[in-house]
Design an enzyme around this catalytic site. Structure first.
Site, PDB file in Angstrom:
ATOM      1  N   MET A  30     -11.196 -11.423 -86.579  1.00 32.87           N
ATOM      2  CA  MET A  30     -12.510 -10.785 -86.464  1.00 32.87           C
ATOM      3  C   MET A  30     -12.615  -9.640 -87.470  1.00 32.87           C
ATOM      4  SD  MET A  30     -13.698 -11.080 -82.539  1.00 32.87           S
ATOM      5  CE  MET A  30     -12.854  -9.650 -81.921  1.00 32.87           C
ATOM      6  N   HIS A  34      -5.542  -5.382 -90.459  1.00 30.84           N
ATOM      7  CA  HIS A  34      -4.422  -4.446 -90.518  1.00 30.84           C
ATOM      8  C   HIS A  34      -3.148  -5.244 -90.804  1.00 30.84           C
ATOM      9  CE1 HIS A  34      -3.631  -5.980 -86.526  1.00 30.84           C
ATOM     10  NE2 HIS A  34      -4.774  -5.499 -86.080  1.00 30.84           N
ATOM     11  N   HIS A  37      -2.565  -8.597 -89.118  1.00 27.92           N
ATOM     12  CA  HIS A  37      -3.240  -9.757 -89.722  1.00 27.92           C
ATOM     13  C   HIS A  37      -2.539 -10.170 -91.014  1.00 27.92           C
ATOM     14  CE1 HIS A  37      -6.760  -7.753 -87.582  1.00 27.92           C
ATOM     15  NE2 HIS A  37      -6.775  -8.962 -87.076  1.00 27.92           N
ATOM     16  N   LYS A 149       0.408 -10.294 -79.872  1.00 29.69           N
ATOM     17  CA  LYS A 149      -0.157  -9.163 -79.111  1.00 29.69           C
ATOM     18  C   LYS A 149      -1.157  -9.677 -78.090  1.00 29.69           C
ATOM     19  CE  LYS A 149      -3.335  -6.350 -80.595  1.00 29.69           C
ATOM     20  NZ  LYS A 149      -4.358  -6.481 -79.524  1.00 29.69           N
ATOM     21  N   ASP A 150      -1.963 -10.664 -78.510  1.00 34.84           N
ATOM     22  CA  ASP A 150      -2.917 -11.292 -77.596  1.00 34.84           C
ATOM     23  C   ASP A 150      -2.222 -12.488 -76.951  1.00 34.84           C
ATOM     24  OD1 ASP A 150      -5.656  -9.911 -78.180  1.00 34.84           O
ATOM     25  OD2 ASP A 150      -4.698 -10.197 -80.111  1.00 34.84           O
ATOM     26  N   ARG A 187      -8.861  -2.086 -82.573  1.00 29.74           N
ATOM     27  CA  ARG A 187      -9.476  -1.146 -81.616  1.00 29.74           C
ATOM     28  C   ARG A 187      -8.755   0.199 -81.572  1.00 29.74           C
ATOM     29  NH1 ARG A 187     -10.856  -6.186 -78.618  1.00 29.74           N
ATOM     30  NH2 ARG A 187     -13.115  -6.201 -78.381  1.00 29.74           N
TER      31      ARG A 187
END
Ligand code: PAF
Length: 284
Positions: A30, A34, A37, A149-150, A187
């Site tokens: 999205m 950082h 990614h 992380k997700d 975030r």
């Protein structure tokens, strides 16, 4: 690097890859990229002939009142980072290109979507699964890379790809962290300096929990209580959940063993942050 916004241009690119027998790596994001990614892109580049990054802030995965409009965006910086990393194609569709109105079709995954993030955000995973299914269809056979992380998202996407017979190999890649343990997240940009310091309690509590498990305490309720207590020492951190589950099915467990996963979510100021750990590895 080629920059495109149209699904038809994606088709052209992947069709050409297949004619040349080139393998395709896909990194759906999205944006507001950082190092987490970048690590996905680097792996995709290492393992494939061509790498595609997608940047799309997917409205379907945000509920009313969530941060869709304020979600951080910086396409110029993201484009430079993709280019510098060696990405071949950057796909940045508009919402109109991805979803022609009215949207009548969605992908729903049972049970795995109802606890943890799914309990706090009931429509979230259907939105994620729908957009990822679309991206998998648009890209065709490929290897796709997602961050650990997700964790819940990664397991759901893996199951969806299997259940719907997508010709996509789904790979999870390790969470990238700041030196103080905070998991990188777009975030984190919402955090004030004070909240940023408090936010490290998530990874600190997961690391301490891992040490306790490795020292022999495997009762899930005891580990949950330890994490609860540690997070409660940070007044700026409002715990949403601590869950201990079987890592792939996401079913809650009473006894921790190899393959278990500990997941936490908390609200800190304007940010809602998540983190997780394999208790037998700890925060790495
Ligand atoms: O993890 C994300 O950034 C998003 O949920 C994803 C997988 C790109 C789908 O919009």
């Amino acid at each position: 690097m080629k920059l495109i916004t149209q699904i038809a241009e994606m088709h052209e690119f992947v069709d050409a890859c297949r004619t040349k027998k080139e393998t395709v790596g896909l990194v759906p994001t999205m944006g507001f990229l950082h190092q987490g990614h970048i690590s996905l892109m680097e792996r995709a580049i290492r393992e494939n002939d061509k790498t595609i990054v997608t940047i799309f802030v997917n409205p379907l995965q945000f509920a009313e009142g969530e941060d869709l409009s304020s979600y951080p965006r910086d396409l110029e910086q993201d484009t430079s980072q993709c280019e510098a990393t060696g990405v071949d194609l950057l796909f940045t569709p508009s919402p109109e290109e991805m979803y022609s109105q009215p949207i009548l079709t969605a992908v729903h995954i049972d049970s795995m979507t109802s606890n943890m993030e799914g309990a706090s955000r009931p429509t979230h995973f259907s939105g994620v699964a729908t957009v990822v299914a679309k991206l998998f269809n648009i890209a065709g056979p490929c290897s796709a890379y997602f961050g650990e992380k997700d964790w819940q998202q990664l397991q759901i996407i893996t199951k969806m790809a299997h259940d719907l017979s997508f010709r996509v190999n789904v790979y999870g890649c390790p969470t990238v962290r700041h030196s103080d343990g905070l998991a990188l997240s777009s975030r984190n940009a919402y955090l004030t300096p004070e909240e940023r310091t408090s936010a490290t309690v998530l990874s600190r509590s997961l690391q301490k929990a891992s040490e306790t498990v490795q020292a022999g305490e495997t009762t899930a309720s005891a580990i949950r209580a330890q994490i609860d207590d540690q997070i409660a020492t940070e007044p700026l951190v409002e715990l949403d959940y601590v869950e201990i589950v079987e890592g792939n099915t996401l079913n809650s467990i009473d006894q921790i063993s190899q393959g278990s996963r500990i997941l936490v979510a908390a609200k800190i100021g304007k940010a809602r942050l998540i983190d997780n750990v394999d208790p037998y590895c700890g925060i790495t």
